[in-house]
Design a protein around this motif. Structure first.
Motif, PDB file in Angstrom:
ATOM      1  N   HIS A 199      36.338 -46.940  18.765  1.00  0.00           N
ATOM      2  CA  HIS A 199      37.103 -46.489  19.923  1.00  0.00           C
ATOM      3  C   HIS A 199      36.123 -46.170  21.042  1.00  0.00           C
ATOM      4  O   HIS A 199      35.197 -45.383  20.831  1.00  0.00           O
ATOM      5  N   LEU A 200      36.302 -46.829  22.198  1.00  0.00           N
ATOM      6  CA  LEU A 200      35.421 -46.630  23.344  1.00  0.00           C
ATOM      7  C   LEU A 200      36.258 -46.207  24.541  1.00  0.00           C
ATOM      8  O   LEU A 200      37.300 -46.816  24.818  1.00  0.00           O
ATOM      9  N   VAL A 201      35.785 -45.211  25.274  1.00  0.00           N
ATOM     10  CA  VAL A 201      36.504 -44.720  26.443  1.00  0.00           C
ATOM     11  C   VAL A 201      35.554 -44.638  27.619  1.00  0.00           C
ATOM     12  O   VAL A 201      34.572 -43.885  27.581  1.00  0.00           O
ATOM     13  N   GLU A 202      35.858 -45.421  28.671  1.00  0.00           N
ATOM     14  CA  GLU A 202      35.036 -45.406  29.879  1.00  0.00           C
ATOM     15  C   GLU A 202      35.525 -44.323  30.835  1.00  0.00           C
ATOM     16  O   GLU A 202      36.712 -43.990  30.868  1.00  0.00           O
ATOM     17  N   SER A 203      34.616 -43.837  31.649  1.00  0.00           N
ATOM     18  CA  SER A 203      34.945 -42.914  32.728  1.00  0.00           C
ATOM     19  C   SER A 203      33.923 -43.078  33.834  1.00  0.00           C
ATOM     20  O   SER A 203      32.864 -43.677  33.628  1.00  0.00           O
ATOM     21  N   GLY A 204      34.261 -42.542  35.010  1.00  0.00           N
ATOM     22  CA  GLY A 204      33.309 -42.543  36.112  1.00  0.00           C
ATOM     23  C   GLY A 204      33.564 -43.572  37.185  1.00  0.00           C
ATOM     24  O   GLY A 204      32.811 -43.656  38.160  1.00  0.00           O
ATOM     25  N   GLY A 205      34.605 -44.367  37.026  1.00  0.00           N
ATOM     26  CA  GLY A 205      34.918 -45.333  38.065  1.00  0.00           C
ATOM     27  C   GLY A 205      35.451 -44.646  39.301  1.00  0.00           C
ATOM     28  O   GLY A 205      35.684 -43.430  39.322  1.00  0.00           O
ATOM     29  N   TRP A 214      36.151 -52.990  22.361  1.00  0.00           N
ATOM     30  CA  TRP A 214      36.169 -52.894  23.814  1.00  0.00           C
ATOM     31  C   TRP A 214      36.807 -51.582  24.267  1.00  0.00           C
ATOM     32  O   TRP A 214      37.733 -51.080  23.624  1.00  0.00           O
ATOM     33  N   GLY A 215      36.332 -51.075  25.382  1.00  0.00           N
ATOM     34  CA  GLY A 215      37.005 -49.959  26.014  1.00  0.00           C
ATOM     35  C   GLY A 215      38.167 -50.455  26.848  1.00  0.00           C
ATOM     36  O   GLY A 215      38.412 -51.662  26.962  1.00  0.00           O
ATOM     37  N   GLN A 216      38.872 -49.504  27.451  1.00  0.00           N
ATOM     38  CA  GLN A 216      40.081 -49.840  28.199  1.00  0.00           C
ATOM     39  C   GLN A 216      39.791 -50.274  29.633  1.00  0.00           C
ATOM     40  O   GLN A 216      40.671 -50.832  30.301  1.00  0.00           O
ATOM     41  N   GLY A 217      38.587 -50.013  30.102  1.00  0.00           N
ATOM     42  CA  GLY A 217      38.192 -50.427  31.442  1.00  0.00           C
ATOM     43  C   GLY A 217      38.224 -49.302  32.451  1.00  0.00           C
ATOM     44  O   GLY A 217      39.036 -48.371  32.334  1.00  0.00           O
ATOM     45  N   ALA A 218      37.359 -49.392  33.441  1.00  0.00           N
ATOM     46  CA  ALA A 218      37.300 -48.427  34.544  1.00  0.00           C
ATOM     47  C   ALA A 218      37.202 -49.205  35.847  1.00  0.00           C
ATOM     48  O   ALA A 218      36.344 -50.083  35.979  1.00  0.00           O
ATOM     49  N   GLN A 219      38.073 -48.866  36.784  1.00  0.00           N
ATOM     50  CA  GLN A 219      38.083 -49.586  38.066  1.00  0.00           C
ATOM     51  C   GLN A 219      36.962 -49.084  38.959  1.00  0.00           C
ATOM     52  O   GLN A 219      36.820 -47.872  39.164  1.00  0.00           O
ATOM     53  N   VAL A 220      36.200 -50.013  39.497  1.00  0.00           N
ATOM     54  CA  VAL A 220      35.188 -49.725  40.507  1.00  0.00           C
ATOM     55  C   VAL A 220      35.551 -50.527  41.756  1.00  0.00           C
ATOM     56  O   VAL A 220      35.684 -51.748  41.688  1.00  0.00           O
ATOM     57  N   THR A 221      35.721 -49.822  42.867  1.00  0.00           N
ATOM     58  CA  THR A 221      36.059 -50.466  44.122  1.00  0.00           C
ATOM     59  C   THR A 221      35.029 -50.080  45.176  1.00  0.00           C
ATOM     60  O   THR A 221      34.781 -48.883  45.389  1.00  0.00           O
ATOM     61  N   VAL A 222      34.436 -51.082  45.797  1.00  0.00           N
ATOM     62  CA  VAL A 222      33.416 -50.852  46.811  1.00  0.00           C
ATOM     63  C   VAL A 222      33.938 -51.384  48.141  1.00  0.00           C
ATOM     64  O   VAL A 222      34.212 -52.577  48.283  1.00  0.00           O
ATOM     65  N   SER A 223      34.075 -50.499  49.091  1.00  0.00           N
ATOM     66  CA  SER A 223      34.580 -50.900  50.404  1.00  0.00           C
ATOM     67  C   SER A 223      33.432 -51.263  51.333  1.00  0.00           C
ATOM     68  O   SER A 223      32.329 -50.710  51.226  1.00  0.00           O
ATOM     69  N   SER A 224      33.707 -52.179  52.235  1.00  0.00           N
ATOM     70  CA  SER A 224      32.647 -52.626  53.151  1.00  0.00           C
ATOM     71  C   SER A 224      32.616 -51.778  54.404  1.00  0.00           C
ATOM     72  O   SER A 224      33.491 -50.961  54.653  1.00  0.00           O
ATOM     73  N   SER A 234      30.337 -43.949  32.351  1.00  0.00           N
ATOM     74  CA  SER A 234      30.039 -43.478  31.005  1.00  0.00           C
ATOM     75  C   SER A 234      30.998 -44.140  30.027  1.00  0.00           C
ATOM     76  O   SER A 234      32.144 -44.433  30.370  1.00  0.00           O
ATOM     77  N   CYS A 235      30.528 -44.357  28.831  1.00  0.00           N
ATOM     78  CA  CYS A 235      31.368 -44.921  27.776  1.00  0.00           C
ATOM     79  C   CYS A 235      31.105 -44.117  26.513  1.00  0.00           C
ATOM     80  O   CYS A 235      30.004 -44.185  25.951  1.00  0.00           O
ATOM     81  N   ALA A 236      32.094 -43.343  26.105  1.00  0.00           N
ATOM     82  CA  ALA A 236      31.970 -42.488  24.928  1.00  0.00           C
ATOM     83  C   ALA A 236      32.555 -43.197  23.717  1.00  0.00           C
ATOM     84  O   ALA A 236      33.680 -43.709  23.778  1.00  0.00           O
ATOM     85  N   ALA A 237      31.797 -43.217  22.641  1.00  0.00           N
ATOM     86  CA  ALA A 237      32.211 -43.909  21.425  1.00  0.00           C
ATOM     87  C   ALA A 237      32.624 -42.926  20.350  1.00  0.00           C
ATOM     88  O   ALA A 237      32.055 -41.831  20.239  1.00  0.00           O
ATOM     89  N   SER A 238      33.600 -43.327  19.569  1.00  0.00           N
ATOM     90  CA  SER A 238      33.998 -42.549  18.405  1.00  0.00           C
ATOM     91  C   SER A 238      34.443 -43.517  17.323  1.00  0.00           C
ATOM     92  O   SER A 238      34.863 -44.641  17.610  1.00  0.00           O
ATOM     93  N   GLY A 239      34.305 -43.089  16.089  1.00  0.00           N
ATOM     94  CA  GLY A 239      34.763 -43.910  14.976  1.00  0.00           C
ATOM     95  C   GLY A 239      33.871 -45.079  14.629  1.00  0.00           C
ATOM     96  O   GLY A 239      34.291 -45.995  13.919  1.00  0.00           O
TER      97      GLY A 239
END
Length: 111
Positions: free
Chosen positions: A1-7, A101-111, A19-24
């Protein structure tokens, strides 16, 4: 089980740390990688780090701007992203070498 954060949303030139925290799973035994998928594009590998020696890989598009690291005591892998560009906008996923796989974290970079 992987959980991303920080997006999140940042301006071009800004920084984020994922960050991606792993368990199990026996985290310390696995290679860990970061992938990303932008709208309308295939998922691509961004970076990975091995289990024991700290050896790393970076895609050419992020080399010199992104840094992968891991803390086996915390079962966590990180992706420090500096000098972000609009083309870095994507959903970022972490993955272990046994194809979790983790569930994903959205990263958006504006110009």
């Amino acid at each position: 089980h992987l959980v991303e954060s920080g997006g999140g949303l940042v301006h071009a030139g800004g920084s984020l740390r994922l960050s991606c925290a792993a368990s199990g799973l026996s985290f310390e035994h696995y290679y860990m990688g970061w992938f990303r998928q932008a709208p309308g594009k295939e998922r691509e590998e961004v970076s990975c780090i091995d289990s024991n020696y700290g050896r790393t890989y970076y895609a050419d598009s992020v080399k010199g701007r992104f840094t992968i690291s891991r803390d086996n005591a915390k079962n966590t892998v990180y992706l420090q992203m500096n000098g972000l560009k609009p083309e870095d906008t994507a959903v970022y996923y972490c993955k272990s070498s046994d194809d979790v796989w983790g569930q994903g974290a959205q990263v958006t970079v504006s110009s």
